[in-house]
Design a protein around this motif. Structure first.
Motif, PDB file in Angstrom:
ATOM      1  N   CYS A 245       0.845  -1.191   0.000  1.00  0.00           N
ATOM      2  CA  CYS A 245       0.000   0.000   0.000  1.00  0.00           C
ATOM      3  C   CYS A 245       0.883   1.244   0.000  1.00  0.00           C
ATOM      4  O   CYS A 245       1.987   1.229   0.537  1.00  0.00           O
ATOM      5  CB  CYS A 245      -0.913   0.012   1.224  1.00  0.00           C
ATOM      6  N   CYS A 250      -1.901   2.546   6.095  1.00  0.00           N
ATOM      7  CA  CYS A 250      -3.129   2.363   5.318  1.00  0.00           C
ATOM      8  C   CYS A 250      -4.115   1.483   6.088  1.00  0.00           C
ATOM      9  O   CYS A 250      -3.743   0.473   6.666  1.00  0.00           O
ATOM     10  CB  CYS A 250      -2.787   1.711   3.979  1.00  0.00           C
ATOM     11  N   HIS A 252      -6.746   0.280   4.570  1.00  0.00           N
ATOM     12  CA  HIS A 252      -7.331  -0.547   3.504  1.00  0.00           C
ATOM     13  C   HIS A 252      -8.837  -0.323   3.404  1.00  0.00           C
ATOM     14  O   HIS A 252      -9.617  -1.267   3.318  1.00  0.00           O
ATOM     15  CB  HIS A 252      -7.030  -2.028   3.713  1.00  0.00           C
ATOM     16  N   CYS A 258      -4.170   1.827  -2.347  1.00  0.00           N
ATOM     17  CA  CYS A 258      -4.295   0.675  -1.447  1.00  0.00           C
ATOM     18  C   CYS A 258      -4.224  -0.622  -2.258  1.00  0.00           C
ATOM     19  O   CYS A 258      -5.099  -0.903  -3.075  1.00  0.00           O
ATOM     20  CB  CYS A 258      -5.601   0.744  -0.660  1.00  0.00           C
ATOM     21  N   ALA A 259      -3.199  -1.392  -2.009  1.00  0.00           N
ATOM     22  CA  ALA A 259      -2.992  -2.630  -2.775  1.00  0.00           C
ATOM     23  C   ALA A 259      -4.011  -3.696  -2.393  1.00  0.00           C
ATOM     24  O   ALA A 259      -4.371  -4.552  -3.202  1.00  0.00           O
ATOM     25  CB  ALA A 259      -1.575  -3.147  -2.547  1.00  0.00           C
ATOM     26  N   VAL A 260      -4.476  -3.641  -1.144  1.00  0.00           N
ATOM     27  CA  VAL A 260      -5.459  -4.627  -0.678  1.00  0.00           C
ATOM     28  C   VAL A 260      -6.792  -4.406  -1.390  1.00  0.00           C
ATOM     29  O   VAL A 260      -7.391  -5.339  -1.931  1.00  0.00           O
ATOM     30  CB  VAL A 260      -5.625  -4.532   0.854  1.00  0.00           C
TER      31      VAL A 260
HETATM   32 ZN   LIG Z   1      -4.167  -0.556   1.965  1.00  0.00          ZN
END
Ligand SMILES: [Zn+2]
Ligand SMILES: Nc1nc2c(ncn2[C@@H]2O[C@H](COP(=O)(O)OP(=O)(O)OP(=O)(O)O)[C@@H](O)[C@H]2O)c(=O)[nH]1
Length: 318
Positions: A245, A250, A252, A258-260
């Motif tokens: 992220c 983060c 999320h 945000c990678a999630v």
């Molecule tokens: Zn995230």
């Protein structure tokens, strides 16, 4: 050590089973270093005088207001996370037990029982295996014997395993099937004679025919998270995404980069796993806060006791 009762330890020695007392030095008010099932102890006469260093320790939070950790079983190589193939699939539940198991330092294995009641065992195993990252998943039946050989092979000689899992999934039946004897009263037996599980003073560590040791303590059955050590291992996929992220803190939820959230959007991550991870993180954090509060209270009490001791001392010569 096969059993701990109030002030008495049951030990297996080369000459058979014995009951001994722990030396006063082994008494640890915090519980962590007190002898536990699975510990190896040195005996001198009728006394256990030392606990040998542990390879692993399965810790749980003691029920109640405090957050004292208690070692439920020591020196485990494997933790069998037991769940049943009957009823709805319970990936989240398995994950919760996996998180606790990882934190113990032992290797978790998922054992899905009651395979005889499941129409599509391979599919059910695959569904659980998808979320149990890096963990073997076996299907067994205590009733038909299916899968038991594979489990026995995994246990191996001289290895120590314990079972965790919700009530009724077949842990006692599994213990009996592995032992080839009635070492643990199953629900059927307990209902038939109307007694609870804890009425018998059974051994809590069983030597299995193949030379493996199986720990079966009541304490392993109600688990609380002691810290968050195992959570990120059980949720390695989520934890790894979270590291990508943009912001280090983060949450999320709605943050940019945000990678999630991105992984959920394009279907790489099951949103239920993020939820499961959040819940366990929160639980672990609560435990840590409680442990902090407890440590502060203990320090406070120690200082007070010191002052008291100082005041009651006879006047010293200067
Ligand atoms: Zn995230
Ligand atoms: N069909 C089927 N039933 C099983 C199997 N293993 C256990 N059972 C049944 O599931 C019920 C619960 O089994 P137990 O072994 O007592 O479960 P447990 O996990 O030890 O339960 P607690 O002692 O309450 O924690 C009993 O009615 C068993 O007969 C299995 O492999 N197949």
């Amino acid at each position: 050590m096969t059993r701990v009762d109030r002030g008495r330890l049951t030990v297996l020695t080369a000459d058979g089973e014995r009951r001994v007392h722990p030396a006063p030095a082994l008494h640890d008010p915090d519980g962590i270093d007190s002898p536990a099932v699975g510990d190896w102890v040195a005996l001198r006469g009728e006394l256990a005088v030392a606990v040998l260093p542990r390879r692993s320790a399965f810790t749980r939070t003691v029920a109640g207001r405090t957050s004292a950790g208690q070692v439920v079983a020591a020196n485990l190589d494997l933790v069998l996370v037991v769940d049943a193939l009957a009823g709805p699939t319970r990936a989240r539940r398995v994950e919760r037990y996996l998180a606790v198991a990882w934190a113990s330092g032992a290797t978790p294995v998922v054992v899905l029982t009651k395979a005889d009641l499941c129409d599509d065992v391979p599919a059910a195993v695959a569904a659980v295996a998808e979320d149990a990252i890096g963990v073997d998943v076996l299907a067994v039946s205590a009733h038909t014997g299916e899968g038991l050989d594979a489990l026995r092979a995994l246990l191996g000689e001289g290895r120590t395993a314990a079972m965790v899992g919700p009530s009724g999934v077949g842990k006692s039946s599994l213990a009996n099937a592995l032992a080839g004897a009635e070492v643990a009263p199953t629900r059927d037996v307990r209902e038939a004679d109307g007694r609870g599980r804890h009425t018998t003073t059974s051994r809590e560590l069983h030597l299995l025919p193949g030379g493996a040791l199986l720990v079966d303590t009541p304490g392993m059955r109600e688990l609380g998270l002691y810290d968050d050590e195992g959570v990120d291992t059980a949720y390695a996929d989520v934890a790894e995404l979270a590291r990508e992220c943009r912001f280090r803190d983060c949450e999320h939820r709605t943050e940019p980069g945000c990678a999630v959230a991105a992984a959920i959007d394009d279907g790489r991550l099951d949103p239920a796993r993020l939820l499961g991870w959040r819940k366990l993180q929160a639980e672990a954090r609560r435990q840590e806060l409680r442990a902090d509060a407890r440590a502060r209270a203990a320090e406070h009490a120690r200082v007070r006791a010191l002052h008291r001791a100082y005041r009651t001392q006879p006047t010293r010569v200067r």
